[in-house]
Enzyme design. Sequence first.
Site, PDB file in Angstrom:
ATOM      1  N   SER A  94     -49.811 -27.965 -43.084  1.00  0.00           N
ATOM      2  CA  SER A  94     -51.277 -28.031 -43.149  1.00  0.00           C
ATOM      3  C   SER A  94     -51.760 -28.745 -44.399  1.00  0.00           C
ATOM      4  O   SER A  94     -51.057 -28.817 -45.414  1.00  0.00           O
ATOM      5  CB  SER A  94     -51.861 -26.615 -43.141  1.00  0.00           C
ATOM      6  OG  SER A  94     -51.396 -25.902 -42.028  1.00  0.00           O
TER       7      SER A  94
HETATM    8  N1  SAH Z   1     -47.278 -22.765 -41.978  1.00  0.00           N
HETATM    9  C1  SAH Z   1     -46.566 -24.007 -41.791  1.00  0.00           C
HETATM   10  C2  SAH Z   1     -47.245 -24.970 -40.865  1.00  0.00           C
HETATM   11  C3  SAH Z   1     -47.325 -24.429 -39.501  1.00  0.00           C
HETATM   12  S1  SAH Z   1     -47.352 -25.592 -38.182  1.00  0.00           S
HETATM   13  C4  SAH Z   1     -46.278 -24.691 -43.107  1.00  0.00           C
HETATM   14  O1  SAH Z   1     -46.708 -24.203 -44.169  1.00  0.00           O
HETATM   15  O2  SAH Z   1     -45.611 -25.716 -43.077  1.00  0.00           O
HETATM   16  C5  SAH Z   1     -47.275 -24.379 -36.907  1.00  0.00           C
HETATM   17  C6  SAH Z   1     -45.919 -23.816 -36.670  1.00  0.00           C
HETATM   18  O3  SAH Z   1     -46.048 -22.757 -35.728  1.00  0.00           O
HETATM   19  C7  SAH Z   1     -44.940 -24.807 -36.047  1.00  0.00           C
HETATM   20  O4  SAH Z   1     -43.793 -24.893 -36.842  1.00  0.00           O
HETATM   21  C8  SAH Z   1     -44.649 -24.207 -34.683  1.00  0.00           C
HETATM   22  O5  SAH Z   1     -43.340 -24.442 -34.226  1.00  0.00           O
HETATM   23  C9  SAH Z   1     -44.897 -22.731 -34.919  1.00  0.00           C
HETATM   24  N2  SAH Z   1     -45.169 -21.931 -33.715  1.00  0.00           N
HETATM   25  C10 SAH Z   1     -45.844 -22.268 -32.597  1.00  0.00           C
HETATM   26  N3  SAH Z   1     -45.885 -21.242 -31.725  1.00  0.00           N
HETATM   27  C11 SAH Z   1     -45.209 -20.220 -32.327  1.00  0.00           C
HETATM   28  C12 SAH Z   1     -44.898 -18.871 -31.949  1.00  0.00           C
HETATM   29  N4  SAH Z   1     -45.270 -18.372 -30.761  1.00  0.00           N
HETATM   30  N5  SAH Z   1     -44.187 -18.109 -32.809  1.00  0.00           N
HETATM   31  C13 SAH Z   1     -43.786 -18.590 -34.005  1.00  0.00           C
HETATM   32  N6  SAH Z   1     -44.047 -19.844 -34.420  1.00  0.00           N
HETATM   33  C14 SAH Z   1     -44.755 -20.647 -33.597  1.00  0.00           C
END
Ligand code: SAH
Length: 244
Positions: A94
Amino acid sequence: MYLNILLLRKLFSTLTLLSLIIGCADTKNKNDVSWHDIARKEMVHNQIVARGIIDTNVINAMLSVERHKFVPEELERLAYNDYPLPIGEEQTISQPYIVALMTEKLTLQNSDKVLEIGTGSGYQAAILSLITQEVYTIEIIPSLAQSAAERFKELGYNNVFVKCGDGFLGWPEAAPFDAVIITCAPPDVPQPLIEQLAEGGRLIVPLGEDFQVLTLYKKADGKLERTDIAPVRFVPMKGIIEEQ
Ligand code: SAH
């Protein structure tokens, strides 16, 4: 004899020169300010403080975590810029301001236990780990979960625990959590996460489909109070939630 004195002198001057060089190298290391230290300070000043973040714990964490170590090597130079970046597997880290905003809205205490859904690069979890006691983070994509776990180990974020799985279900063994942060977008808050939130706890989530509203919930007397914060864009939450 004369030759010996000459040799000794030569040896002595070589040693002096060597110690000078070593001395210089030492001084240089101590005073060396790298481009990322400067870029990180600028990021915090121009993107975080200038936009109204005032929680000193959040500001200090953003000053401390080396964001360039959480992005792919070829994007390192862009790590402190004012936008999200790809981290592989069609996912993103993000924008720094959004990380700071979500963290501040959770009004965290040192003793808090936090659950993050969507580990991604691990950057958000690293920020949380400097402010709170324990961070539990769940990532659904195995390769991202593994590289984040390795990164936490390498960088010494020892109070972050990573699980690969569907964050919809939360982490019941470690519940209740004082705060929950969802960094992928579900259409509604998964029920298990509401149940795993402690009384008085805060939950922040980008709610919606294509466009989302960053939404803060507070649990009081078993009920959730809702506050809308800002329009945002996150990657969608995958897994169980898609079948509902
Ligand atoms: N917080 C992260 C950015 C998140 S991007 C950082 O600091 O880099 C969103 C993430 O959520 C992705 O890696 C994606 O694979 C994950 N995601 C999507 N659906 C999910 C779920 N049901 N459970 C866990 N992770 C999930």
